[in-house]
Design a protein around this motif. Structure first.
Motif: not given
Length: 101
Positions: A38-50
C-alpha cells in the motif's frame, strides 16, 4: 517485490510486525502497509530495515535477486565465525553415489 521481500525477511527472522515497527520507529500499521504494498518506507526507514535484516537496499527493493548478508557491523569475532561457517558450507561434499560403491 519490496513488500514480499520485507514480509519474508521478517517472518524468517521470527519478528512480529509490532516488534519491527518498534525497532524502525514507526507504527505497526506502517509495517503492515509496506508488506501489503500500500505504501513504501522513507529512505531513512528503508536503511533501518536493511540494517535490521543485514541485507542490501537493492535486495530489499527487489532490484537484485542476490541475497547478500552484510556483516560489517558485527564484532570481528562474529564476522570470523560467519566466514568460517560459509567456508565450511562451501566445501564440496563427497558424491553420494561414490559412497554407495
Amino acid at each position: 517485490m519490496f513488500c514480499d521481500n520485507l514480509k519474508q525477511l521478517r517472518e524468517q527472522s521470527g519478528i512480529k510486525q509490532a516488534a519491527l515497527a518498534h525497532d524502525v520507529g514507526v507504527s505497526r500499521s506502517a509495517i503492515n502497509a509496506w508488506e501489503m504494498g500500500v505504501s513504501m518506507p522513507s529512505v531513512a526507514n528503508l536503511l533501518a530495515l536493511c540494517e535490521i535484516f543485514h541485507v542490501s537496499a537493492d535486495y530489499l527493493l527487489g532490484l537484485n535477486d542476490d541475497y547478500c548478508l552484510h556483516i560489517g557491523n558485527l564484532s570481528p569475532q562474529k564476522q570470523e565465525l560467519i566466514l568460517r561457517l560459509v567456508q565450511c558450507l562451501g566445501q564440496e561434499e563427497p558424491d553420494d553415489s561414490a559412497q554407495n560403491k
